[in-house]
Scaffold this motif. Sequence first.
Motif, PDB file in Angstrom:
ATOM      1  N   ASP A  26       0.806  -1.222   0.000  1.00 48.72           N
ATOM      2  CA  ASP A  26       0.000   0.000   0.000  1.00 48.72           C
ATOM      3  C   ASP A  26       0.838   1.270   0.000  1.00 48.72           C
ATOM      4  N   GLY A  27       2.164   1.117  -0.061  1.00 53.01           N
ATOM      5  CA  GLY A  27       3.051   2.281  -0.081  1.00 53.01           C
ATOM      6  C   GLY A  27       3.582   2.682   1.275  1.00 53.01           C
ATOM      7  N   SER A  28       3.087   2.059   2.351  1.00 52.31           N
ATOM      8  CA  SER A  28       3.626   2.349   3.679  1.00 52.31           C
ATOM      9  C   SER A  28       5.101   1.980   3.703  1.00 52.31           C
ATOM     10  N   LEU A  29       5.876   2.753   4.443  1.00 55.78           N
ATOM     11  CA  LEU A  29       7.320   2.547   4.472  1.00 55.78           C
ATOM     12  C   LEU A  29       7.833   2.560   5.899  1.00 55.78           C
ATOM     13  N   MET A  30       8.696   1.621   6.221  1.00 55.48           N
ATOM     14  CA  MET A  30       9.391   1.628   7.504  1.00 55.48           C
ATOM     15  C   MET A  30      10.877   1.693   7.197  1.00 55.48           C
ATOM     16  N   GLU A  31      11.581   2.571   7.870  1.00 58.78           N
ATOM     17  CA  GLU A  31      13.009   2.744   7.648  1.00 58.78           C
ATOM     18  C   GLU A  31      13.747   2.432   8.938  1.00 58.78           C
ATOM     19  N   LEU A  32      14.754   1.584   8.835  1.00 56.37           N
ATOM     20  CA  LEU A  32      15.584   1.228   9.976  1.00 56.37           C
ATOM     21  C   LEU A  32      16.985   1.768   9.729  1.00 56.37           C
ATOM     22  N   LEU A  33      17.584   2.355  10.754  1.00 60.31           N
ATOM     23  CA  LEU A  33      18.934   2.915  10.654  1.00 60.31           C
ATOM     24  C   LEU A  33      19.872   2.176  11.589  1.00 60.31           C
ATOM     25  N   PHE A  34      21.056   1.829  11.075  1.00 59.45           N
ATOM     26  CA  PHE A  34      22.099   1.221  11.902  1.00 59.45           C
ATOM     27  C   PHE A  34      23.321   2.115  11.805  1.00 59.45           C
ATOM     28  N   PHE A  35      23.702   2.732  12.924  1.00 57.20           N
ATOM     29  CA  PHE A  35      24.840   3.644  12.942  1.00 57.20           C
ATOM     30  C   PHE A  35      26.115   2.872  13.246  1.00 57.20           C
ATOM     31  N   HIS A  36      26.990   2.772  12.248  1.00 60.82           N
ATOM     32  CA  HIS A  36      28.297   2.135  12.428  1.00 60.82           C
ATOM     33  C   HIS A  36      29.220   3.064  13.205  1.00 60.82           C
ATOM     34  N   SER A  37      29.041   4.360  13.038  1.00 62.08           N
ATOM     35  CA  SER A  37      29.958   5.353  13.580  1.00 62.08           C
ATOM     36  C   SER A  37      29.692   5.744  15.028  1.00 62.08           C
ATOM     37  N   HIS A  38      28.522   5.594  15.497  1.00 58.99           N
ATOM     38  CA  HIS A  38      28.168   6.087  16.831  1.00 58.99           C
ATOM     39  C   HIS A  38      27.520   4.975  17.651  1.00 58.99           C
ATOM     40  N   ARG A  39      28.242   3.904  17.838  1.00 55.46           N
ATOM     41  CA  ARG A  39      27.731   2.759  18.599  1.00 55.46           C
ATOM     42  C   ARG A  39      27.796   3.060  20.097  1.00 55.46           C
ATOM     43  N   VAL A  40      26.783   2.633  20.783  1.00 57.46           N
ATOM     44  CA  VAL A  40      26.757   2.709  22.246  1.00 57.46           C
ATOM     45  C   VAL A  40      26.507   1.306  22.760  1.00 57.46           C
ATOM     46  N   PRO A  41      26.916   1.041  23.994  1.00 52.95           N
ATOM     47  CA  PRO A  41      26.642  -0.300  24.534  1.00 52.95           C
ATOM     48  C   PRO A  41      25.145  -0.557  24.592  1.00 52.95           C
ATOM     49  N   ASN A  42      24.776  -1.823  24.454  1.00 50.12           N
ATOM     50  CA  ASN A  42      23.359  -2.170  24.598  1.00 50.12           C
ATOM     51  C   ASN A  42      22.868  -1.742  25.967  1.00 50.12           C
ATOM     52  N   ILE A  43      21.689  -1.207  25.981  1.00 50.61           N
ATOM     53  CA  ILE A  43      21.054  -0.751  27.217  1.00 50.61           C
ATOM     54  C   ILE A  43      19.952  -1.736  27.550  1.00 50.61           C
ATOM     55  N   ASP A  44      19.857  -2.128  28.804  1.00 52.62           N
ATOM     56  CA  ASP A  44      18.808  -3.061  29.213  1.00 52.62           C
ATOM     57  C   ASP A  44      17.491  -2.305  29.324  1.00 52.62           C
ATOM     58  N   ARG A  45      16.871  -2.069  28.164  1.00 48.53           N
ATOM     59  CA  ARG A  45      15.602  -1.349  28.133  1.00 48.53           C
ATOM     60  C   ARG A  45      14.480  -2.246  28.627  1.00 48.53           C
ATOM     61  N   LYS A  46      13.535  -1.647  29.256  1.00 45.80           N
ATOM     62  CA  LYS A  46      12.341  -2.351  29.720  1.00 45.80           C
ATOM     63  C   LYS A  46      11.193  -2.022  28.768  1.00 45.80           C
ATOM     64  N   LEU A  47      10.272  -2.935  28.622  1.00 46.24           N
ATOM     65  CA  LEU A  47       9.136  -2.740  27.731  1.00 46.24           C
ATOM     66  C   LEU A  47       8.317  -1.512  28.121  1.00 46.24           C
ATOM     67  N   TYR A  48       8.344  -1.136  29.393  1.00 46.86           N
ATOM     68  CA  TYR A  48       7.552  -0.012  29.899  1.00 46.86           C
ATOM     69  C   TYR A  48       8.318   1.309  29.930  1.00 46.86           C
ATOM     70  N   ASP A  49       9.574   1.334  29.430  1.00 46.27           N
ATOM     71  CA  ASP A  49      10.341   2.578  29.393  1.00 46.27           C
ATOM     72  C   ASP A  49       9.671   3.602  28.481  1.00 46.27           C
ATOM     73  N   ILE A  50       9.975   4.865  28.700  1.00 47.55           N
ATOM     74  CA  ILE A  50       9.477   5.937  27.850  1.00 47.55           C
ATOM     75  C   ILE A  50      10.182   5.857  26.502  1.00 47.55           C
ATOM     76  N   GLY A  51       9.438   6.140  25.451  1.00 54.52           N
ATOM     77  CA  GLY A  51      10.006   6.129  24.107  1.00 54.52           C
ATOM     78  C   GLY A  51       9.713   4.818  23.409  1.00 54.52           C
ATOM     79  N   GLN A  52      10.258   4.689  22.213  1.00 55.49           N
ATOM     80  CA  GLN A  52      10.041   3.488  21.412  1.00 55.49           C
ATOM     81  C   GLN A  52      10.731   2.313  22.090  1.00 55.49           C
ATOM     82  N   THR A  53       9.946   1.342  22.515  1.00 57.98           N
ATOM     83  CA  THR A  53      10.516   0.176  23.195  1.00 57.98           C
ATOM     84  C   THR A  53      10.278  -1.114  22.440  1.00 57.98           C
ATOM     85  N   HIS A  54       9.373  -1.086  21.440  1.00 52.29           N
ATOM     86  CA  HIS A  54       9.148  -2.317  20.683  1.00 52.29           C
ATOM     87  C   HIS A  54       8.558  -2.044  19.316  1.00 52.29           C
ATOM     88  N   LEU A  55       8.719  -3.004  18.442  1.00 51.37           N
ATOM     89  CA  LEU A  55       8.077  -3.012  17.127  1.00 51.37           C
ATOM     90  C   LEU A  55       7.162  -4.221  17.098  1.00 51.37           C
TER      91      LEU A  55
END
Length: 110
Positions: A26-55
């Motif tokens: 239908d033309g809907s688009l999802m874009e995913l970005l992977f930053f090679h240059s600005h990596r940070v350690p994985n953060i133990d995010r919780k499903l209930y954290d503020i912001g995007q927590t899941h797809l």
Amino acid sequence: ESGEYIDRICGIRGAKVTTVKMAADDGSLMELLFFHSHRVPNIDRKLYDIGQTHLAFTVEDIESEYKRLLDKKVEFVSPPAVSPDGYVKVAFCRDPDGTFIELVEVLGEK
């Protein structure tokens, strides 16, 4: 992608990013970005954290997807479970960066 344009639109100096664009019929688009240059350690995010927590992704056969991903060593929160109203079957897992992924199979009409 890298260079002055990417730096400018992202507001990041020295950005080097891989972009994946997924389009639906239908033309809907999802874009995913992977930053090679600005990596940070994985953060133990919780499903209930503020912001995007899941797809969430709708799948046709959650049991087969669950088994397929388990075979690839994907860690799930729990096996697929039917919602109390019987409308969907749902399972949560995490992607390699720790983001929750919700798989949803629609079972019936609401």
